[in-house]
Design an enzyme around this catalytic site. Structure first.
Site, PDB file in Angstrom:
ATOM      1  N   GLY A  10       0.754  -1.307   0.030  1.00  0.00           N
ATOM      2  CA  GLY A  10      -0.026  -0.064   0.185  1.00  0.00           C
ATOM      3  C   GLY A  10       0.795   1.350  -0.041  1.00  0.00           C
ATOM      4  N   GLU A  18       4.912  -7.299  -9.159  1.00  0.00           N
ATOM      5  CA  GLU A  18       4.836  -8.472  -8.011  1.00  0.00           C
ATOM      6  C   GLU A  18       4.497  -9.628  -9.075  1.00  0.00           C
ATOM      7  OE1 GLU A  18       3.093  -8.018  -4.303  1.00  0.00           O
ATOM      8  OE2 GLU A  18       2.831  -5.770  -4.579  1.00  0.00           O
TER       9      GLU A  18
END
Lengths: 498, 240
Positions: free
Chosen positions: A42, A158
């Protein structure tokens, strides 16, 4: 040499967000640079990647400021979720998709696609539907599509977070096929693996700024190696509760904290459970391949059990049988001593809580606040509000109460699942691949949350491909392989990093 | 995987199937559906290769609606009407419509139909590939709905009304589908779907002169058969 990408004092704020997620970002990327973007879940790493790839704010609504120069001609992007990147019905067309968009000659495209698939060792999949492949294979198809483009810059967000160790290794091996002049920008939590591919690392700070960094793991963010986390915590001396007796360091001396489960009440008991897949086109009574046979397992009150195993070993099927999603043909399952096939549906469902692999499957409401409040209907309104706020704070969701659950980060989604589950007191908690899509920081928080469930006396059983997480989190670890459950020997340590 | 068994362009088959459907939609006599049912079978044999067993099974199951309508007319005939005759007509009509539609669905790979729309009718690839992605998501939705309903049942302790449970599951499923759509859209954008000039296709669906002849023949045979039925005085017009 002119830079391919130059950011000068760039900031970005998502539409509707009060604070910017990125601010004052300066970055120069030249041809052949291999860069890792790191930072906590985040923190804005993926947002920065989308800005560098020219996709935000173009396709992700938000406001950007500062100077951004994108000097590349071709870019390729591989995103986190392999399933969400599939457009076409065959692997061949999937790899060809971007080249077709460029208007290349179809004969050339076919040749290029074949060469790329052969180089990645997946040419045999060329006629398959990408969605029929495993997650690892599907992600390598996405990488093949990116490599086939011969991009100036390859962006990876990712790419291995949904993959098991074996698939991740294959993915990183495939990156070696990149042309030396191709620049690479990667968001990745496996720092050790990333350090073999990237030359530089930058960290997105909590305040949204970007700082040059290195590949050393720190608390809350590591390369995925348990040893690395241990070393980091050891330096800082603030390992969480329960850490000492869970650390596997290879010594054989027993910790004084070692728990003896034999005297505890069994919450879940599995006796002689078997599963066979029905043969195609035949009745369930005419069974086919044996998935697992004569399994025996016990989860006791306050015990956390992890179930490891390679893809397709039957971990999720076993969970499906325990939770009633799949029928029990052979063997018996008891929860709190009750045979689950003989009790009413209401009684059965009141005995356990299930957290699915995809955290979104549990959500019901428009906001996190509502999601947490749905559990509190049986108590007084004011008390319910207080209890909801307490739970939100405990699970670190206070600042996200008005957000849509589907808009949370993967770690926050999982924490919301656990917050809901935590409120619904059940004797047994079943979790399917709880670490999918989580970074190391989120895994540490998950570990603490699971421990708080067992501390209250619940039994926890989770299935996972994440061996490091299983070994560091669970009290007992089993591996399901070749249809049999094998109990892993845990070396109870005395040596701790603190 | 659903592989196309069509020998003709999916759009040509669609056109001829529509030709065959229109007279059946306009008629209310037993002869017209029977004639066009037979022509539909001939069309299937010309246009491609259909799994007969699957075809008969699907048409058989869906014809249950026709059987229901037949029984409705026989058991509760309208005033002054021959319930049996009307029931037979309704049954034949609905079964013919079902058989023509099922034949097309089984004959044509939906991906090929979308490819054909993009390549032959200049449908925007942005829309075409969004349709691809939408078609891809259907089996995922089925899988996800099962998991969602089970997860919700566990969450709510198996209590609650089934309809409310269904609504809950549907809301979660739709929210997930919207999110999935956003991610696929981003992936397509990342691969230059909006930056193309002259997009090429490695899998081409061409419109050939054989397709043109096939369409003309389909049109001619339909008109001819329709005129013959009209001349014989058997045609009864009724819409709906």
């Amino acid at each position: 040499m002119n830079p391919l990408i130059r950011l000068n004092q760039v900031g970005f704020r998502y539409r509707g967000a009060k604070a910017p997620i990125l601010r004052g970002v300066n970055l120069i990327i030249r041809r052949g640079d291999r860069i890792l973007l790191r930072g906590r879940s985040g923190s804005g790493k993926s947002s920065l990647l989308l800005i560098l790839a020219g996709l935000a704010p173009e396709y992700v609504t938000g406001e950007i400021w500062g100077e951004r120069e994108l000097g590349y001609h071709r870019r390729a992007v591989v995103l986190q979720n392999p399933e969400a990147q599939v457009v076409t019905p065959t692997v061949e067309e999937e790899v060809a998709f971007a080249l077709e968009n460029q208007g290349k000659d179809p004969v050339w495209i076919r040749r290029r696609v074949r060469q790329t698939l052969e180089a990645l060792g997946i040419a045999h999949l060329s006629a398959r539907h990408p969605l029929s492949l495993s997650g690892g294979e599907c992600q390598r198809v996405s990488l093949a599509a990116a490599i086939a483009m011969e991009p100036d810059v390859l962006f990876l967000d990712e790419p291995t977070s949904y993959l098991d160790e074996d698939s991740s290794q294959k993915f990183f091996q495939a990156l070696e096929l990149l042309h030396p002049e191709t620049s690479l920008v990667m968001v990745e939590h496996r720092l050790e693996a990333a350090s073999r591919v990237c030359q530089k690392a930058f960290r997105v700070q909590e305040d949204g700024s970007l700082l040059e960094s290195d590949f050393t793991p720190e608390q809350g963010e590591s390369g995925g190696s348990y040893g690395e986390i241990a070393m980091a915590w050891g330096r800082k001396g603030d390992a969480p509760a329960g850490w000492k007796h869970r650390l596997k360091v290879g010594t054989s001396k027993r910790s004084k904290d070692f728990k003896d489960w034999t005297g505890r009440v069994p919450i879940l008991t599995i006796e002689g459970l078997s599963h066979q897949w029905p043969q195609n086109g035949k009745q369930p009574s005419e069974m086919g391949t044996v998935l697992f046979h004569d399994l025996h397992l016990t989860v006791r009150a306050g015990e956390m059990v992890a179930l490891l195993g390679p893809s397709g070993a039957g971990k999720t099927t076993l969970l499906g049988k325990i939770s009633g999603r799949l029928p029990i043909e052979k063997g018996r399952v008891f929860i709190e001593g009750k045979d689950i096939v003989t009790i009413s549906k209401e009684t059965f469902y009141s005995l356990f809580m299930l957290i699915p692999q995809n955290p979104e499957h549990m959500f019901l409401s428009e906001t996190v606040r509502e999601e947490l409040s749905t559990v509190q209907k049986s108590i007084d309104r004011a008390d319910a509000q207080l209890e909801m706020e307490r739970i939100a704070e405990r699970f670190g969701l206070t600042h996200r109460l008005e957000a849509h659950p589907f808009r949370l980060s993967e770690g926050e989604k999982r924490r919301l699942n656990l917050a809901v589950a935590f409120q619904i007191k059940r004797p047994l908690y079943l979790l399917d691949e709880p670490t999918y899509g989580l970074d190391e920081h989120a895994k540490i928080l998950l570990r603490k949350d699971l421990q708080s469930l067992t501390e209250e006396g619940a039994g926890v059983l989770f299935v996972t491909h994440d061996k490091g997480f299983a070994e560091t989190t669970a009290d007992t670890v089993y591996t399901l392989k070749d249809g049999q459950l094998i109990r892993e020997v845990k070396h109870e340590p005395i040596c701790c990093p603190a | 995987m659903n592989r196309s068994a069509a020998r003709r362009n999916p759009l040509a088959i669609l056109l001829v199937t529509l030709f065959l459907l229109i007279p059946v939609l306009l008629s209310f006599d037993p002869i017209t559906p029977v004639v066009f049912f037979c022509l539909g079978i001939v069309n299937l044999a010309i246009a491609g290769r259909v799994n007969i067993q699957k075809y008969l099974l699907t048409v058989g199951i869906l014809s249950g609606v026709g059987v229901g309508l037949f029984l409705l007319n026989v058991l509760f005939p309208a005033n002054g009407m021959n319930g049996f005759q009307r029931g037979v007509t309704v049954f034949l009509r609905s079964t013919t419509l079902v058989s023509l539609s099922v034949g097309y669905i089984l004959l044509v790979d939906p991906y090929d139909l979308i490819r054909s729309l993009m390549q032959n009718l200049r449908l925007s690839p942005r829309i075409g590939f969004a349709l691809f992605a939408g078609w891809n998501v259907i089996p995922l939705l089925k899988r996800d709905l099962e998991i969602i309903r089970h997860t919700h049942a566990v969450r709510f302790g198996g209590v609650g009304k089934p309809f409310k449970g269904f609504l809950r599951g549907a809301v979660t499923l739709l929210s997930g589908a919207v999110r999935h759509g956003e991610r696929v859209s981003l992936s397509m954008a990342a691969r230059g779907i909006d930056e193309m000039n002259n997009r090429t296709f490695i899998k081409t669906i061409q419109w050939t002169w054989k397709d043109t002849i096939y369409c003309f023949m389909g049109f001619g045979v339909t008109v001819g058969a329709f005129l013959l039925i009209l001349q014989s005085g058997q045609f009864v017009f009724e819409l709906g």
